[in-house]
Design an enzyme around this catalytic site. Structure first.
Site, PDB file in Angstrom:
ATOM      1  N   ARG A 142      64.103  41.197 165.924  1.00 23.40           N
ATOM      2  CA  ARG A 142      64.780  39.943 166.298  1.00 23.40           C
ATOM      3  C   ARG A 142      64.053  39.223 167.440  1.00 23.40           C
ATOM      4  O   ARG A 142      64.059  37.996 167.515  1.00 23.40           O
ATOM      5  CB  ARG A 142      66.231  40.236 166.705  1.00 23.40           C
ATOM      6  CG  ARG A 142      67.114  38.976 166.870  1.00 23.40           C
ATOM      7  CD  ARG A 142      68.551  39.362 167.170  1.00 23.40           C
ATOM      8  NE  ARG A 142      69.460  38.222 167.158  1.00 23.40           N
ATOM      9  CZ  ARG A 142      70.183  37.824 168.200  1.00 23.40           C
ATOM     10  NH1 ARG A 142      70.083  38.460 169.357  1.00 23.40           N
ATOM     11  NH2 ARG A 142      70.993  36.793 168.100  1.00 23.40           N
TER      12      ARG A 142
ATOM     13  N   ILE B 175      70.272  30.994 166.875  1.00 28.59           N
ATOM     14  CA  ILE B 175      70.083  32.178 166.036  1.00 28.59           C
ATOM     15  C   ILE B 175      71.434  32.885 166.089  1.00 28.59           C
ATOM     16  O   ILE B 175      72.002  33.069 167.167  1.00 28.59           O
ATOM     17  CB  ILE B 175      68.927  33.064 166.568  1.00 28.59           C
ATOM     18  CG1 ILE B 175      68.736  34.316 165.698  1.00 28.59           C
ATOM     19  CG2 ILE B 175      69.114  33.458 168.019  1.00 28.59           C
ATOM     20  CD1 ILE B 175      67.498  35.152 166.080  1.00 28.59           C
ATOM     21  N   SER B 176      71.985  33.256 164.937  1.00 29.26           N
ATOM     22  CA  SER B 176      73.323  33.861 164.901  1.00 29.26           C
ATOM     23  C   SER B 176      73.343  35.199 165.617  1.00 29.26           C
ATOM     24  O   SER B 176      72.327  35.881 165.738  1.00 29.26           O
ATOM     25  CB  SER B 176      73.782  34.069 163.453  1.00 29.26           C
ATOM     26  OG  SER B 176      74.054  32.835 162.841  1.00 29.26           O
ATOM     27  N   ALA B 177      74.542  35.582 166.076  1.00 32.13           N
ATOM     28  CA  ALA B 177      74.743  36.908 166.678  1.00 32.13           C
ATOM     29  C   ALA B 177      74.404  37.979 165.645  1.00 32.13           C
ATOM     30  O   ALA B 177      74.559  37.762 164.435  1.00 32.13           O
ATOM     31  CB  ALA B 177      76.187  37.055 167.137  1.00 32.13           C
TER      32      ALA B 177
END
Length: 212
Positions: free
Chosen positions: A32, A58-60
């Site tokens: 990530r 950016i999503s969790a």
């Protein structure tokens, strides 16, 4: 970084966000930190959305894990992603569908698409195609798709996405503007069965068949 990654994924397993072995392996494999801006790399394995510029995030990690699990992916599947963003979610899905599968990802912001394309190429994700365009219109060129997921919240499921989904295919997306609900839709002939999953908070889906 690897220890932080393992810790956060073990926590998500304990909390019940992810159970599928394929999803767990994909989250452990994808770096990530490669997908977040340089100044935020130290927060790469904090389970929270992070700014990536142009008003996008950016999503969790838990949300990427949950949505990926809901898609019920199998190797060799063709998947359409609406909202490439950083490219992280596409990489996780690409790990599961494998070299025989394909992820077609549409991003409306050219700069984000270009950046995601570079990172995905650098990491060897040859099974991801990033295109610039209006995601609410889908991508006819590679249709039909086994699975479709949308990483922004729309007022409804865009018509083109239902049309481009295979019969028996599944679609995962957040619906709503201020109060949003994550849904799973399954196409059964002329019918679309919708199941509500949980309340969520996503950026709005902008486009012809989204929010204007």
């Amino acid at each position: 970084m690897e220890d932080e990654k393992k810790r956060v994924i073990e926590k998500l397993i304990r909390e019940g966000y992810i159970k599928d072995k394929k999803v767990i392996e994909a989250l452990l494999k994808v770096p990530r930190e490669e997908f977040v801006p340089e100044h935020l790399k130290k927060y790469a394995y904090v389970d929270t959305p992070l700014e990536i510029g142009y008003g996008q995030t950016i999503s969790a990690i838990h949300m990427v894990g949950l949505m990926t699990e809901l898609l019920d992916l199998k190797p060799g599947m063709k998947v359409l992603e609406i909202g490439t963003g950083s490219g992280y979610h596409a990489a996780v899905v690409a790990e599961i569908v494998g070299k025989d599968g394909l992820v077609v990802s549409i991003e409306r912001i050219p700069e984000l698409a270009e950046r995601a394309k570079k990172v995905l190429k650098k990491l060897g994700y040859d099974n991801v195609i990033v295109l610039v365009g209006d995601g609410t219109l889908g991508c006819k060129e590679y249709a039909p798709y086994d699975r479709i997921y949308v990483t922004a919240a729309g007022p409804k499921i865009p018509k083109a996405l239902i049309e481009q989904l295979k019969d028996g295919g599944k679609l995962v997306m957040p619906i709503g503007r201020y109060l949003q609900e994550l849904i799973v839709a399954e196409k059964k002939g002329d019918r679309v069965e919708i199941k509500k999953v949980c309340p969520v908070s996503f950026v709005p889906l902008i486009g012809e068949d989204g929010f204007k």
